[in-house]
Design a protein around this motif. Structure first.
Motif, PDB file in Angstrom:
ATOM      1  N   ARG A  82       0.955  -1.426   0.195  1.00 34.56           N
ATOM      2  CA  ARG A  82      -0.114   0.124   0.034  1.00 34.56           C
ATOM      3  C   ARG A  82       0.770   1.594   0.150  1.00 34.56           C
ATOM      4  O   ARG A  82       0.733   2.629  -0.974  1.00 34.56           O
ATOM      5  CB  ARG A  82      -1.008  -0.307   1.274  1.00 34.56           C
ATOM      6  CG  ARG A  82      -1.586  -1.084   0.856  1.00 34.56           C
ATOM      7  CD  ARG A  82      -2.957  -0.501   2.149  1.00 34.56           C
ATOM      8  NE  ARG A  82      -3.843   0.448   3.074  1.00 34.56           N
ATOM      9  CZ  ARG A  82      -4.993   1.045   2.080  1.00 34.56           C
ATOM     10  NH1 ARG A  82      -4.953  -0.298   0.855  1.00 34.56           N
ATOM     11  NH2 ARG A  82      -5.175   2.070   2.127  1.00 34.56           N
TER      12      ARG A  82
ATOM     13  N   ARG B 275       1.307   4.900  -3.112  1.00 35.18           N
ATOM     14  CA  ARG B 275       1.391   6.308  -2.909  1.00 35.18           C
ATOM     15  C   ARG B 275       2.516   6.267  -3.503  1.00 35.18           C
ATOM     16  O   ARG B 275       2.922   7.706  -2.020  1.00 35.18           O
ATOM     17  CB  ARG B 275       0.848   6.331  -1.279  1.00 35.18           C
ATOM     18  CG  ARG B 275      -0.446   5.856  -1.591  1.00 35.18           C
ATOM     19  CD  ARG B 275      -1.123   5.909  -0.130  1.00 35.18           C
ATOM     20  NE  ARG B 275      -0.324   5.520   1.096  1.00 35.18           N
ATOM     21  CZ  ARG B 275      -0.702   4.566   2.382  1.00 35.18           C
ATOM     22  NH1 ARG B 275      -1.776   3.344   1.567  1.00 35.18           N
ATOM     23  NH2 ARG B 275      -0.060   4.595   3.276  1.00 35.18           N
ATOM     24  N   SER B 276       3.432   6.334  -4.127  1.00 33.33           N
ATOM     25  CA  SER B 276       4.698   7.088  -3.802  1.00 33.33           C
ATOM     26  C   SER B 276       4.395   8.709  -4.515  1.00 33.33           C
ATOM     27  O   SER B 276       2.774   9.032  -5.279  1.00 33.33           O
ATOM     28  CB  SER B 276       5.588   6.116  -5.493  1.00 33.33           C
ATOM     29  OG  SER B 276       6.312   7.038  -5.969  1.00 33.33           O
TER      30      SER B 276
END
Length: 360
Positions: free
Chosen positions: A100, A104-105
């Protein structure tokens, strides 16, 4: 893109952001190395390769910062939590969180990060997903039974004690009904899971090739290749069956020469005994929660309210854990679990009120 060779100095906000990225990349590399220290073989090699990739990203920010890097900063809270979990908790659980996090870079919209870095982060999520698959398969049989058992225990026994209480039953009667529901439900769940998993494994085993047929492979006429008929019977075309049979014979000869054999396990199904014991234990642990207020001496509305609160918290926890391990948003899963469980209990409570009024 800014570089250390720019004539103008970067803004203070850029420096702060780069320093935070640097700290986070170092922390993420440490997480992968902590995970690698607990694994072996190919998994260890892959995790170390991911750590090396995070080191390359860190080097990018070091180059941008130059002598502005200063003393190492603390990583963000997410990276620190992942590091703690990697050192102290289960491999699959940590991988689910890392998956997860990689999704979400922050590099997608950052002009100072290279396109390769953004692409790396996207691919890292898929690599981690692949690493987690085997562990999830090993967990899925007993984990499914555990989650279903705990939730069934929570919801069914809460519904039972709320319905009995709403109907006007005495505290002693409600307590006895709750304990009876705990024991009966746990035994039923355990027996049901055992039969279910054993039946599923037997069905899968019946669909697999007969192990004794492997002994005939070395004696087949390669030119006639009777093995191709097996694959044609399973739906392959004549050409595909012939090619696949040749591959199987070649692989079998290699395995015989090297002493390597094939062992297929139905990891995703689990074992009947494991599923039964897990289901029994977790149903009982869930079913005891609504009974706790009565065991502690509470009565009437106070016992009902405490039971609802305790069960609600437990449902939130189990929903969040399922969400984390499956890669889904944990809050959404937790709230869904809560709504379903308390909705069922509320319906039973209303029926108890109606039944009590009718009898009275």
């Amino acid at each position: 893109m800014a570089t250390v060779n720019d004539a103008r100095d970067p803004a203070a906000s850029d420096v702060r952001r780069w320093r935070q990225y640097l700290a986070d990349e170092r922390a993420e590399a440490a997480v992968y190395r902590d995970l690698a220290a607990r694994r072996g073989g190919e998994e260890r090699a892959i995790l170390l390769a991911l750590a090396d990739a995070e080191d390359r990203h860190a080097a990018h920010w070091e180059d941008l910062l130059g002598d502005r890097a200063g003393a190492p900063r603390r990583a963000d809270r997410r990276s620190r939590v992942l590091g703690f979990l990697a050192r102290h908790f289960g491999f699959v659980f940590v991988l689910a969180l890392v998956q997860r996090a990689e999704a979400r870079s922050p590099y997608e919209g950052d002009a100072d990060a290279t396109e390769a870095m953004a692409a790396d982060e996207r691919i890292h999520g898929e690599v981690v997903r692949g690493l987690a698959i085997r562990g999830r398969n090993r967990l899925s049989g007993t984990f499914r039974a555990a989650v279903f058992g705990a939730n069934d225990g929570l919801v069914s026994n809460l519904s039972l004690v709320m319905g009995m209480g709403a109907a006007g039953a005495s505290t002693r009667t409600v307590l006895l009904a709750g304990l009876a529901g705990l024991l009966a439900g746990a035994l039923s769940m355990g027996a049901g899971e055992y039969v279910s998993v054993r039946s599923q494994r037997e069905l899968l085993e019946a669909s697999n090739p007969d192990p004794q047929a492997q002994a005939a492979l070395p004696f087949l006429d390669v030119n006639a290749n009777e093995l191709a008929l097996v694959y044609r019977a399973r739906g392959m075309s004549a050409e595909d069956a012939q090619a696949h049979a040749a591959d199987v014979l070649r692989d079998h000869a290699l395995a015989a020469a090297t002493g390597r054999g094939d062992a297929e396990e139905h990891e995703a199904v689990g074992t009947g005994t494991g599923a039964a014991l897990s289901s029994f234990a977790f149903f009982a642990s869930g079913a005891v929660v609504p009974v706790l207020p009565y065991l502690l001496g509470l009565t009437g509305a106070a016992a009902t309210v405490v039971a609802v609160v305790l069960v609600g918290l437990a449902l939130l926890c189990t929903g969040a854990v399922v969400g984390l391990l499956s890669g889904a948003p944990p809050l959404r899963r937790a709230l869904r679990q809560l709504a379903v469980g308390l909705g069922a209990a509320a319906a039973t409570y209303c029926l108890g009120l109606l039944f009590g009024t009718t009898v009275g």
